[in-house]
Design an enzyme around this catalytic site. Structure first.
Site, PDB file in Angstrom:
ATOM      1  N   ASP A 101       0.848  -1.183   0.000  1.00 27.68           N
ATOM      2  CA  ASP A 101       0.000   0.000   0.000  1.00 27.68           C
ATOM      3  C   ASP A 101       0.899   1.255   0.000  1.00 27.68           C
ATOM      4  OD1 ASP A 101      -3.034   0.886   0.484  1.00 27.68           O
ATOM      5  OD2 ASP A 101      -1.848   1.996   1.950  1.00 27.68           O
TER       6      ASP A 101
ATOM      7  N   TYR B 214      -1.793  11.449   1.545  1.00 24.32           N
ATOM      8  CA  TYR B 214      -2.629  11.722   0.371  1.00 24.32           C
ATOM      9  C   TYR B 214      -2.655  13.223   0.064  1.00 24.32           C
ATOM     10  CZ  TYR B 214      -4.316   6.993   1.340  1.00 24.32           C
ATOM     11  OH  TYR B 214      -4.386   5.638   1.568  1.00 24.32           O
TER      12      TYR B 214
ATOM     13  N   HIS C  11      -7.068  -6.691  -0.613  1.00 20.23           N
ATOM     14  CA  HIS C  11      -5.986  -5.700  -0.506  1.00 20.23           C
ATOM     15  C   HIS C  11      -4.967  -6.002   0.597  1.00 20.23           C
ATOM     16  CE1 HIS C  11      -4.026  -1.830  -0.915  1.00 20.23           C
ATOM     17  NE2 HIS C  11      -4.254  -1.559   0.347  1.00 20.23           N
TER      18      HIS C  11
END
Length: 316
Positions: free
Chosen positions: A101, A230, A295
């Site tokens: 990730d 982010y 994931h």
């Protein structure tokens, strides 16, 4: 079985919490969002028992590591700088790098900036994507998926933190870790993350104790540090201009689950399977697509992932 050690290391102007176990060649594990060093709990024990020194930090902004308040302090240069400083503090020259990730994103950049410090890389979930010379990442994602795409929703400081705060943290962590929907995560403001479905029960690979560990740390720290990764995406893109067109020049193995949302981004499968990935990562040696796996594959399939790592790094 050796016991994990927990230490605080000063690096790049912050104090970083590090879990480690074992002795031998060093494997550095990098976690993602919303996670901690703890995501690698199984691999730390497996790989240390096979003769490696396993090191898993809480990355900047997470867990017991410092979390600077400004989103501008979370560019890829800050994150990689923390890790180079960590290796220097530990007296380690070169490592096997393992990422998942955001940890995978960080590992690509680490390998780009400092290939001299990387023996080989095992990366999971997030394939390398070269820098687009004209389109900023958040704008590119907005054009592809719209304003409700989770990365676009994460941009406004405070807004998502408020959304998250309306749900019990343990419940929120359960929602994230147990999701098996491979579609791009688009969450409207009206529904919010609080409106994501609750799992009926925990899968066999996740215990209440695991959930509570994650929740306790996010209750202490909050989510802002992790969200700032982010929020710094576009700034990192600007600063990365000198590396436009550069390749990843370390030996790589890449692993992804076929239910991972990252594998279902338009064009991702084709890029990974049809030669684009290999062109940008010329020393890509293996691509593993795990069937029926979502994931958080390092937690969902811990033994298989440990063996995938070991089978690759033992060659070097």
């Amino acid at each position: 079985m050796e016991k994990r050690e927990h230490t605080m290391v000063t690096t790049n102007g912050i104090k970083m919490h590090v879990a480690s176990v074992g002795s031998g060649p060093v494997v550095l594990f990098l976690h993602g969002f919303p996670e901690l060093w703890y995501s690698w709990r199984h691999q730390l024990l497996s790989l240390s028992s096979l003769g490696y020194r396993c090191v898993a930090p809480d990355l900047r902004g997470f867990g017991d590591t410092d979390a600077p308040s400004s989103a501008d302090s979370y560019t890829v240069f800050h994150i990689v700088g923390d890790l180079v400083g960590l290796l220097d503090a530990l007296g380690v020259d070169r490592v096997f790098l393992v990422g998942h990730d955001w940890g995978a994103v960080t590992a690509w950049y680490f390998s780009q900036f400092r290939p001299d410090r990387v023996k080989a890389l095992v990366n999971m979930s997030v394939a390398y994507r070269p820098r687009h010379p004209k389109v900023k990442p958040v704008e590119g994602l907005r054009a592809l998926f719209g304003d409700d795409y989770y990365i676009c929703r994460f941009q406004e400081p405070g807004e998502i933190e408020e959304d998250f705060a309306q749900v019990d943290t343990a419940k929120l962590i359960k929602k994230f870790l147990t999701s098996r929907n491979p579609r791009p995560p688009c969450i409207t403001k009206e529904i919010g993350f609080r409106g994501l479905p609750d799992p009926r029960s925990l899968p066999s690979w996740l215990s209440e104790e695991d959930i509570n560990y994650f929740a306790s740390k996010f209750n202490q720290k909050g989510f802002t540090g992790g969200l700032n990764y982010y929020r710094a995406l576009n700034l990192s893109w600007e600063l990365m201009a000198p590396w436009t067109g550069s390749q990843i020049e370390v030996p790589v193995k890449f692993i992804v689950g076929d239910l991972d949302t990252t594998y279902h981004i338009p064009g991702a499968k084709e890029y990974i399977q049809n030669g684009g990935f290999k062109k940008d990562v010329p020393f890509l040696q293996e691509v593993i697509v795990m069937e029926g796996v979502a994931h958080f594959l390092n937690q969902e399939k811990p033994e298989e992932i440990s063996m995938h790592i070991y089978d690759f790094i033992k060659k070097f």
